[in-house]
Scaffold this active site. Structure first.
Site, mmCIF file in Angstrom:
data_model
loop_
_atom_site.group_PDB
_atom_site.id
_atom_site.type_symbol
_atom_site.label_atom_id
_atom_site.label_comp_id
_atom_site.label_asym_id
_atom_site.label_seq_id
_atom_site.Cartn_x
_atom_site.Cartn_y
_atom_site.Cartn_z
ATOM 1 N N ASP A 170 0.227 -6.384 4.902
ATOM 2 C CA ASP A 170 1.568 -6.837 4.570
ATOM 3 C C ASP A 170 1.473 -8.275 4.069
ATOM 4 O O ASP A 170 0.667 -9.053 4.586
ATOM 5 C CB ASP A 170 2.464 -6.765 5.800
ATOM 6 C CG ASP A 170 3.862 -7.289 5.513
ATOM 7 O OD1 ASP A 170 4.570 -6.665 4.711
ATOM 8 O OD2 ASP A 170 4.217 -8.335 6.088
ATOM 9 N N ASP B 12 3.062 -8.228 10.782
ATOM 10 C CA ASP B 12 3.534 -9.079 11.872
ATOM 11 C C ASP B 12 5.027 -8.960 12.145
ATOM 12 O O ASP B 12 5.513 -9.460 13.144
ATOM 13 C CB ASP B 12 3.214 -10.550 11.577
ATOM 14 C CG ASP B 12 4.175 -11.156 10.558
ATOM 15 O OD1 ASP B 12 4.525 -10.452 9.588
ATOM 16 O OD2 ASP B 12 4.576 -12.316 10.746
ATOM 17 N N ASP C 81 7.466 -4.117 9.822
ATOM 18 C CA ASP C 81 6.128 -3.515 9.704
ATOM 19 C C ASP C 81 5.840 -2.518 10.822
ATOM 20 O O ASP C 81 4.867 -1.763 10.742
ATOM 21 C CB ASP C 81 5.044 -4.606 9.752
ATOM 22 C CG ASP C 81 5.186 -5.621 8.638
ATOM 23 O OD1 ASP C 81 5.547 -5.219 7.524
ATOM 24 O OD2 ASP C 81 4.938 -6.808 8.888
#
Length: 803
Positions: A504, A702, A706
């Site tokens: 990500d 994080d 996600d």
């Protein structure tokens, strides 16, 4: 401050969608706008360009393999979505293997009113689909609680006090009584095994007194300390999946049953010590594993959770529980507060930080008529919103999605338990066959049963029972020393086989917070003056980008700057008088509209800032723009080195909700194979699922947005700076927030998996030698126990070595 300080709206963002929504997105199933995003060469309709690009890239699987890949993925993630009824999610303590999953699912569905169940021991999650007319929601935990399992509603608080039950059960229960058994053996029984005269006549009252004492203490150790092992064996039988607990239980119960019968016949060949040794050694190994894991988990105690439990009614200002809010009600949200539910802005204008639910670092300006998401943060001005027709929160929807994925993704069965499904029945067959053959050839029943018992005992239940937990405990401990918390032990089996690593962008490759990257000036303007004057005005704005500018100067130094008079907030910027000059800070277009001159040459320099993925904030006074401040979510210093390490033998994919320059900076970078931009939170998990057509997938993130993707991946790794939802979904957490530790996580997991295989390999080689000796009668239970202990010691020593 406004959208001038925020990113341009991504294609398909909430604010870009038409209010009349129709079909669901082919990728993420979110509603599409009235004019869905389509492309002639891609089948389907999409909510945004990001979903279309993901579908195009990941739907190009060869036709010959497409069906088999879909079958594999569907078999790994069974769904209850087709069943009618209400959903309930529970956290269940006590699950430790795949047989626990099967047992809980079968036990739940046996109850009236339960229409379906899915369990995952890797995430301690259970999903039930039930008929609310047949069973009350409050009674659902009773459906699966018992037999050592304890269910509680997912998301409910848990006892954070130290759990000493296992320590008390082992040290006081098992240790003390086990030690007393061995003392009786050392004094009264072991001498007779080596030809010495017994201190007690086992045909007399004294002998029976000794034997009964040994029997009573062994009974306590076996059925109290060994209860978790016996329960695991029972569960494996109920589930039809033999595991290591069953083999250990057979050895302990076999020795106990034989010795009880022999004691009744007045014999001295009692093997209660074998039962005690088997139970204590395996319990000690499991306890050690649990203690190491709890110690490592303590490193996460400072992580926080973002929840909104209350809302403020706009009309009365009354604060009420969210559960009492109805669709259409108007709520007041003040600066710094989280928006409680999805809705539409009815009054006010403010910059909204959506990073929690979208992962995008730049705030988005919201005005009257714009949609807002529950869980996002109002930063600089109060707003009044009208609650949407579903009265739900995007954040809560992500939580529900996470729990659904976790409960539908069964834990990877331990290698030892996989082998046990073949090995345990084989040992039982061999022991039974040896007993039957000896009886058929005229041997005495005691001799035949003793050989069968010896086969079970010598089959090394201790070494096999310790092989996995001790290696895992060692791996958890080594990981913790490197700032890595292992949350799910399945990572040790999966991490070594990862083919694709998904990163990500926001908060993983970048810092996740806005900061000043550069200050540009015009003519003879001073960069320090430009920054200080901008910070003085922005200190009153409460906008995230304004906060970044203030942080670059320092609050103390800003306080020393001359007081700001006549501060005003405008749609695209802020103004105020500093040192007698009216200072204008904001979007370049706002400065021009305010009458501040801006040269074409400087315009091109501002365009270059945008191309680099940053936001240009113009600063003007005295009738012209004096400079600009580049503000961006800065990339981590170590990101390229970390990506290069991860790319060794793996494919690296960057996933982000951002579009344009913010995502483009990661393209054409060595080590990055693909970048999917503009992907909404709900589509991240589906993107990970489709990437699994290329092999095993690891996800690194994080944010709460996600979490579903972390759960959907074969291995999920969260950075310690992330939300609690993300860390709950991950298999491992990098406490020190160091991206370089991700590669170390794979290294530790691979080394631990290799150690597990070494331990199991030794145990089976030993069995290949010891079992034939036991069948031929060359070993009795006592020497079998000694050989078993020696084998277990080798497993312990191998597990204790440095990785």
């Amino acid at each position: 401050m406004t959208s001038s300080h925020a990113r341009p709206d991504a294609v398909g963002s909430e604010s870009a969608r038409d209010s009349t929504e129709s079909d669901a997105c082919t990728l993420c199933e979110l509603p599409t706008p009235s004019k869905p995003i389509t492309d002639p060469d891609v089948d389907g309709t999409f909510c945004c360009r990001g979903c279309l690009d993901v579908h195009r890239a990941l739907e190009t699987v060869e036709d010959a393999d497409a069906d088999s890949i879909r079958d594999r993925l569907e078999s790994e993630t069974p769904s209850l979505d087709d069943l009618e009824g209400e959903d309930a999610f529970f956290a269940v303590e006590g699950m430790h293997c795949a047989t626990c999953e099967a047992f809980l699912e079968s036990r739940a569905t046996e109850r009236e009113g339960i229409r379906g169940a899915e369990a995952s021991y890797a995430t301690d999650t259970l999903r039930l689909v039930y008929d609310p007319d047949a069973v009350e929601a409050e009674r659902l935990p009773e459906v699966v609680s018992g037999y050592g399992y304890e269910a509680r509603k997912r998301g409910a608080g848990r006892d954070d006090q130290p759990r000493d039950a296992a320590l008390v059960k082992f040290l006081i229960g098992g240790g003390m009584f086990g030690m007393m058994v061995m003392i009786w053996y050392a004094v009264f029984l072991y001498p007779t095994y080596f030809g010495y005269e017994a201190l007690a006549d086992f045909g007399s009252y004294d002998g029976y007194y000794v034997a009964v004492n040994i029997w009573l203490m062994t009974t306590f150790v076996l059925f109290y300390t060994g209860l978790p092992i016996l329960r695991g064996a029972y569960v494996s039988l109920r589930a039809g999946m033999p595991n290591m607990d069953l083999l250990v239980s057979l050895a302990a119960l076999g020795a106990y049953a034989y010795s009880t019968l022999a004691m009744g016949l007045g014999r001295t060949d009692l093997y209660f010590d074998v039962s005690v040794a088997v139970v204590l050694v395996v319990t000690a190994g499991s306890y050690y594993e649990g203690r190491i894991k709890r110690r490592a988990a303590g490193l996460l105690s400072d992580l926080t959770e973002a929840q909104v439990d209350e809302a403020r009614r706009a009309e009365t200002g009354e604060t009420v529980p969210i559960s009492s809010i109805e669709p259409g009600e108007e709520l007041l949200v003040r600066p710094g507060e989280r928006i409680p539910l999805d809705g539409t802005v009815r009054e006010g204008q403010a910059a909204v930080d959506e990073s929690l639910v979208t992962g995008e670092s730049l705030p988005v300006e919201k005005a009257v008529g714009d949609p807002v998401r529950g869980g996002t943060v109002v930063t600089d001005a109060p707003i009044v919103l009208e609650v949407g027709e579903d009265a739900e929160s995007t954040h809560d929807r992500l939580v529900s999605m996470l729990w659904s994925i976790q409960s539908a993704s069964p834990g990877v069965q331990r290698l030892a338990d996989k082998l046990a499904t073949i090995f345990v029945p084989l040992v039982v067959v061999i022991a039974t066959a040896a007993t039957v053959v000896l009886l058929a050839t005229g041997s005495s029943p005691s001799t035949a049963f003793l050989v069968g018992l010896t086969v079970v005992i010598v089959s090394c239940p201790c070494a096999l029972g310790l092989a996995t937990p001790l290696a895992i405990a060692s791996g958890v401990q080594h990981a913790a020393r490197r700032g890595i918390v292992v949350a799910a032990e399945t990572i040790f089996e999966d991490a070594s086989e990862i083919d694709v690593v998904v990163l990500d962008k926001t908060g993983t490759l970048t810092e996740g917070t806005m900061s000043v990257e550069d200050v540009l000036t015009v003519d003879s303007a001073d960069a320090e003056t430009v920054l200080r004057r901008a910070a003085a005005v922005e200190a009153l704005s409460e906008h995230p980008i304004g906060t970044a500018i203030v942080d670059a100067v320092g609050e103390d130094e800003v306080a020393d700057t001359a007081a700001v008079d006549g501060f005003e907030r405008h749609p695209r910027g802020v103004t105020g008088r500093v040192d007698g000059d009216r200072v204008v800070v904001g979007h370049p277009a706002f400065c021009r509209a305010d009458g501040q001159s801006l040269s074409p040459e400087f315009e091109s320099r501002l365009a270059a800032i945008r191309e680099d993925g940053a936001v240009p904030v113009a600063v003007a006074w005295g009738g012209r723009v004096r400079g600009a401040i580049a503000v961006a979510d800065a990339v981590r210093e170590e990101w390229q080195e970390a990506v290069g390490t991860l790319a060794d033998g793996r494919e690296v994919v960057v996933l982000t909700g951002d579009e344009g320059a913010a995502a483009d900076r990661f393209r054409d970078v060595e080590g990055v194979d693909e970048v999917f931009a503009g992907v909404p939170p709900e589509a991240k998990a589906e993107t990970v699922r489709r990437l699994r057509s290329r092999g095993r997938v690891a996800m690194v993130g994080d944010g709460s947005n996600d979490a579903p993707a972390l759960a959907a991946a074969d291995v999920g790794i969260a950075l310690g700076s992330g939300t609690e939802l993300a860390t709950n979904a991950a298999d491992a957490v990098i406490v020190e927030d160091d991206l370089g530790r991700v590669a170390e996580t794979f290294d530790v997991a691979t080394a631990t998996n290799r150690r597990i295989q070494q331990n199991l390999g030794w145990a089976f080689v030993y069995n290949g030698i010891a079992i034939p000796l036991a069948i031929t009668g060359l070993l009795n239970p006592l020497f079998a126990a000694v050989a078993m202990a020696t084998s277990s010691l080798l497993v312990v020593l191998n597990s204790a070595r440095s990785l």
